[in-house]
Design a protein around this motif. Structure first.
Motif, PDB file in Angstrom:
ATOM      1  N   HIS A 186       0.802  -1.214   0.000  1.00  0.00           N
ATOM      2  CA  HIS A 186       0.000   0.000   0.000  1.00  0.00           C
ATOM      3  C   HIS A 186       0.842   1.274   0.000  1.00  0.00           C
ATOM      4  O   HIS A 186       0.293   2.366   0.152  1.00  0.00           O
ATOM      5  CB  HIS A 186      -0.915   0.010   1.230  1.00  0.00           C
ATOM      6  CG  HIS A 186      -1.912  -1.092   1.245  1.00  0.00           C
ATOM      7  ND1 HIS A 186      -3.186  -0.940   0.772  1.00  0.00           N
ATOM      8  CD2 HIS A 186      -1.819  -2.390   1.668  1.00  0.00           C
ATOM      9  CE1 HIS A 186      -3.856  -2.080   0.909  1.00  0.00           C
ATOM     10  NE2 HIS A 186      -3.044  -2.971   1.442  1.00  0.00           N
ATOM     11  N   CYS A 187       2.174   1.149  -0.165  1.00  0.00           N
ATOM     12  CA  CYS A 187       3.021   2.350  -0.091  1.00  0.00           C
ATOM     13  C   CYS A 187       2.746   3.280  -1.268  1.00  0.00           C
ATOM     14  O   CYS A 187       2.299   2.854  -2.335  1.00  0.00           O
ATOM     15  CB  CYS A 187       4.504   1.983  -0.010  1.00  0.00           C
ATOM     16  SG  CYS A 187       5.270   1.528  -1.575  1.00  0.00           S
TER      17      CYS A 187
ATOM     18  N   VAL B  26      -0.201 -11.248   3.391  1.00  0.00           N
ATOM     19  CA  VAL B  26       0.055 -10.069   4.215  1.00  0.00           C
ATOM     20  C   VAL B  26      -0.196  -8.798   3.413  1.00  0.00           C
ATOM     21  O   VAL B  26      -0.135  -8.801   2.185  1.00  0.00           O
ATOM     22  CB  VAL B  26       1.524 -10.100   4.730  1.00  0.00           C
ATOM     23  CG1 VAL B  26       2.520  -9.942   3.580  1.00  0.00           C
ATOM     24  CG2 VAL B  26       1.774  -9.096   5.820  1.00  0.00           C
ATOM     25  N   HIS B  27      -0.480  -7.737   4.151  1.00  0.00           N
ATOM     26  CA  HIS B  27      -0.525  -6.379   3.591  1.00  0.00           C
ATOM     27  C   HIS B  27       0.659  -5.635   4.202  1.00  0.00           C
ATOM     28  O   HIS B  27       0.832  -5.656   5.425  1.00  0.00           O
ATOM     29  CB  HIS B  27      -1.811  -5.650   3.997  1.00  0.00           C
ATOM     30  CG  HIS B  27      -3.043  -6.175   3.349  1.00  0.00           C
ATOM     31  ND1 HIS B  27      -3.603  -5.582   2.251  1.00  0.00           N
ATOM     32  CD2 HIS B  27      -3.822  -7.248   3.648  1.00  0.00           C
ATOM     33  CE1 HIS B  27      -4.688  -6.256   1.896  1.00  0.00           C
ATOM     34  NE2 HIS B  27      -4.836  -7.273   2.729  1.00  0.00           N
ATOM     35  N   VAL B  28       1.482  -4.979   3.367  1.00  0.00           N
ATOM     36  CA  VAL B  28       2.600  -4.197   3.883  1.00  0.00           C
ATOM     37  C   VAL B  28       2.351  -2.719   3.633  1.00  0.00           C
ATOM     38  O   VAL B  28       1.581  -2.341   2.742  1.00  0.00           O
ATOM     39  CB  VAL B  28       3.951  -4.650   3.280  1.00  0.00           C
ATOM     40  CG1 VAL B  28       4.261  -6.085   3.680  1.00  0.00           C
ATOM     41  CG2 VAL B  28       3.981  -4.500   1.768  1.00  0.00           C
ATOM     42  N   HIS B  29       3.006  -1.893   4.450  1.00  0.00           N
ATOM     43  CA  HIS B  29       2.851  -0.423   4.401  1.00  0.00           C
ATOM     44  C   HIS B  29       1.376  -0.029   4.517  1.00  0.00           C
ATOM     45  O   HIS B  29       0.926   0.931   3.877  1.00  0.00           O
ATOM     46  CB  HIS B  29       3.479   0.158   3.121  1.00  0.00           C
ATOM     47  CG  HIS B  29       4.958  -0.026   3.073  1.00  0.00           C
ATOM     48  ND1 HIS B  29       5.826   0.684   3.875  1.00  0.00           N
ATOM     49  CD2 HIS B  29       5.725  -0.869   2.333  1.00  0.00           C
ATOM     50  CE1 HIS B  29       7.056   0.304   3.628  1.00  0.00           C
ATOM     51  NE2 HIS B  29       7.028  -0.648   2.693  1.00  0.00           N
ATOM     52  N   TYR B  30       0.660  -0.734   5.376  1.00  0.00           N
ATOM     53  CA  TYR B  30      -0.783  -0.488   5.517  1.00  0.00           C
ATOM     54  C   TYR B  30      -1.078   0.886   6.110  1.00  0.00           C
ATOM     55  O   TYR B  30      -2.156   1.426   5.900  1.00  0.00           O
ATOM     56  CB  TYR B  30      -1.433  -1.597   6.344  1.00  0.00           C
ATOM     57  CG  TYR B  30      -2.915  -1.722   6.105  1.00  0.00           C
ATOM     58  CD1 TYR B  30      -3.390  -2.173   4.885  1.00  0.00           C
ATOM     59  CD2 TYR B  30      -3.834  -1.388   7.086  1.00  0.00           C
ATOM     60  CE1 TYR B  30      -4.753  -2.297   4.636  1.00  0.00           C
ATOM     61  CE2 TYR B  30      -5.208  -1.514   6.853  1.00  0.00           C
ATOM     62  CZ  TYR B  30      -5.658  -1.957   5.632  1.00  0.00           C
ATOM     63  OH  TYR B  30      -7.008  -2.069   5.393  1.00  0.00           O
TER      64      TYR B  30
ATOM     65  N   ASP C  88       4.558  -1.294   8.279  1.00  0.00           N
ATOM     66  CA  ASP C  88       5.543  -1.139   7.208  1.00  0.00           C
ATOM     67  C   ASP C  88       5.843  -2.520   6.643  1.00  0.00           C
ATOM     68  O   ASP C  88       5.047  -3.047   5.898  1.00  0.00           O
ATOM     69  CB  ASP C  88       6.791  -0.374   7.681  1.00  0.00           C
ATOM     70  CG  ASP C  88       7.288  -0.815   9.053  1.00  0.00           C
ATOM     71  OD1 ASP C  88       7.341  -2.027   9.329  1.00  0.00           O
ATOM     72  OD2 ASP C  88       7.653   0.071   9.850  1.00  0.00           O
ATOM     73  N   VAL C  89       6.996  -3.109   6.966  1.00  0.00           N
ATOM     74  CA  VAL C  89       7.337  -4.454   6.479  1.00  0.00           C
ATOM     75  C   VAL C  89       7.798  -5.309   7.655  1.00  0.00           C
ATOM     76  O   VAL C  89       8.084  -4.794   8.733  1.00  0.00           O
ATOM     77  CB  VAL C  89       8.413  -4.406   5.362  1.00  0.00           C
ATOM     78  CG1 VAL C  89       7.891  -3.700   4.115  1.00  0.00           C
ATOM     79  CG2 VAL C  89       9.701  -3.774   5.832  1.00  0.00           C
TER      80      VAL C  89
ATOM     81  N   GLY D  98      13.700  -5.540   7.412  1.00  0.00           N
ATOM     82  CA  GLY D  98      14.133  -4.210   7.810  1.00  0.00           C
ATOM     83  C   GLY D  98      13.064  -3.294   8.356  1.00  0.00           C
ATOM     84  O   GLY D  98      13.307  -2.127   8.588  1.00  0.00           O
ATOM     85  N   GLY D  99      11.859  -3.823   8.556  1.00  0.00           N
ATOM     86  CA  GLY D  99      10.763  -3.005   9.065  1.00  0.00           C
ATOM     87  C   GLY D  99      10.555  -3.169  10.558  1.00  0.00           C
ATOM     88  O   GLY D  99      11.296  -3.861  11.248  1.00  0.00           O
TER      89      GLY D  99
END
Length: 144
Positions: free
Chosen positions: A31-32, A110-114, A130-131, A136-137
């Motif tokens: 979602h970024c 998964v959803h990242v940068h939600y 984020d991640v 690295g999140g």
């Protein structure tokens, strides 16, 4: 003889063709803002692979590249502008856009940068701020 699964893909016009082999490391939705702008969509469906799983089989000289940040190198076809994949060198992974590997049974996990989402999706999957920490999140989750 290898029994490893092989998936074929290509750009919008077909000038660039590629395969990915085996199974992706992860599948999900990003979602970024960068992915949204690049894909011209409210969310991007990704499949992450080890770089050695990806082989360009035709049109390698027709692949353009753009680095908005050192974290990603986005690739597209110079003929049609069709998006192909994004290298993520710091993660040691390459994102092959899910729509380009139609034979792959896309099963997002998964959803990242939600935290940047503009299209909330209530599907019961984990929503990461984020991640994951291993990428690295923060690994922090968010409510649907």
């Amino acid at each position: 003889m290898s029994s490893e699964q092989l998936y074929q893909g290509h750009c919008f016009c077909g000038a660039v063709e590629f395969t990915v082999s085996g199974e992706p490391v992860a599948m999900g939705y990003c979602h970024c803002q960068s992915c949204r702008q690049w894909s011209a969509a409210p969310v991007n469906a990704f499949t992450l692979w080890k770089p050695e799983a990806l082989t360009v089989t035709r049109g390698a000289d027709n692949i353009g590249s753009y680095n908005k940040t050192p974290r990603s190198s986005r690739k597209w076809c110079k003929s049609c502008g069709g998006h192909l994949f994004t290298d993520h060198p710091q993660m040691g992974l390459v994102d092959v856009y899910a729509a380009l590997v139609p034979q792959l049974a896309y099963t997002p996990g998964v959803h990242v940068h939600y935290q940047e989402a503009v299209l909330p999706i209530k599907d019961g999957l984990t929503k990461l701020q984020d991640v994951p920490t291993e990428m690295g999140g923060s690994g922090l989750t968010m409510p649907e």
